[in-house]
Design an enzyme around this catalytic site. Sequence first.
Site, PDB file in Angstrom:
ATOM      1  N   CYS A 197      -3.639   5.712  -3.423  1.00  0.00           N
ATOM      2  CA  CYS A 197      -4.819   6.574  -3.345  1.00  0.00           C
ATOM      3  C   CYS A 197      -4.561   7.837  -4.172  1.00  0.00           C
ATOM      4  O   CYS A 197      -4.818   8.950  -3.728  1.00  0.00           O
ATOM      5  CB  CYS A 197      -5.177   6.906  -1.902  1.00  0.00           C
ATOM      6  SG  CYS A 197      -3.841   7.666  -0.943  1.00  0.00           S
ATOM      7  N   ASP A 225       0.890  -1.167   0.000  1.00  0.00           N
ATOM      8  CA  ASP A 225       0.000   0.000   0.000  1.00  0.00           C
ATOM      9  C   ASP A 225       0.923   1.211   0.000  1.00  0.00           C
ATOM     10  O   ASP A 225       1.306   1.722   1.029  1.00  0.00           O
ATOM     11  CB  ASP A 225      -0.899  -0.037   1.232  1.00  0.00           C
ATOM     12  CG  ASP A 225      -1.916   1.093   1.232  1.00  0.00           C
ATOM     13  OD1 ASP A 225      -2.203   1.625   0.147  1.00  0.00           O
ATOM     14  OD2 ASP A 225      -2.415   1.440   2.316  1.00  0.00           O
TER      15      ASP A 225
END
Length: 313
Positions: free
Chosen positions: A84, A31
């Site tokens: 993101c 991530d």
Amino acid sequence: RHALTNTIVTNTDPDRMAAQLPAFFDRVLVDAPCSGEGMFRKDPDAMQYWNLAYPKECSTRQRTILTQAVKNLKPGGELIYSTCTFAPEEDEQIIAWLVETFGFEILPVKKYPGMDSGIPEWANGNPDLKNCVRIFPHHFDGEGHFIAKLKKPETGEPDPKPKRFRGIGRNIEMPTKDENVLLNQFKDDTLTDVNFKKLVVFKDHLYSVPEETPNLSGIKIVRLGLEIGTFKKNRFEPSYALALALHADQVKRQVVIDQLQWAKYVHGDTFTVEPSLSKGWYLLVCANQPVGFAKVVNGTAKNFFPKGLRFIV
């Protein structure tokens, strides 16, 4: 707090992890730290540190992390990559680089209504980039994200074998004879059918770690498996983590509490129970869920909810 029994949490640079645990993991999730463009709507302050050069800067950092993460992954293992951000430099272009540099295969990710495919034209035109997922907040309920699933190529060579667990540094030892006596007393009094895995002690805290745990020398450990409890002056005190990991049928004694008693418990207060209850440790159960341990003495449940987690309902 998630009742996980086989999880080790570390805080270690990727290069050290790669050197200590080569080809060890079946799956690796990266991530990645990113420019955060997908969070602008949720967190407008994120726009303050963004600039035109920031996506490129982040992509350089991502490649550094991934270069090491690839080493941790077994041949044939899966790599999940997510960000993101909307920036192609950090999304499709990173995946194209992984394929070109390490020979990864881009696997399809199931898409739900409103999810978009990756955009090959934003990288090197590889049509397999459509297997990736883009989440745009005007198409799908949520913020902006990118997700890719890849498979590491098989090499045909045997995986390197990391050293088995032999302790991970100073102050980490096997339980002493006296500590085992205290633990067994607690198990005999409180538990029914619980078999802990490999047990180690760190600063008076007893942990259960998976049998497959490799040698973790030089890796900074934040949480070493499941904390069973703490040894304190000739007694053993079970942990909050153990309570959440147990099922109600794994304890000999439990007290079912209501919402009002639960509110007192999470605030750190004591509360009364049936005076007939014998002295000892009890698992507190609320709404069919274990919520912690209490020590019952003379009709009072003494509170052992962690002080740092207490709150007012």
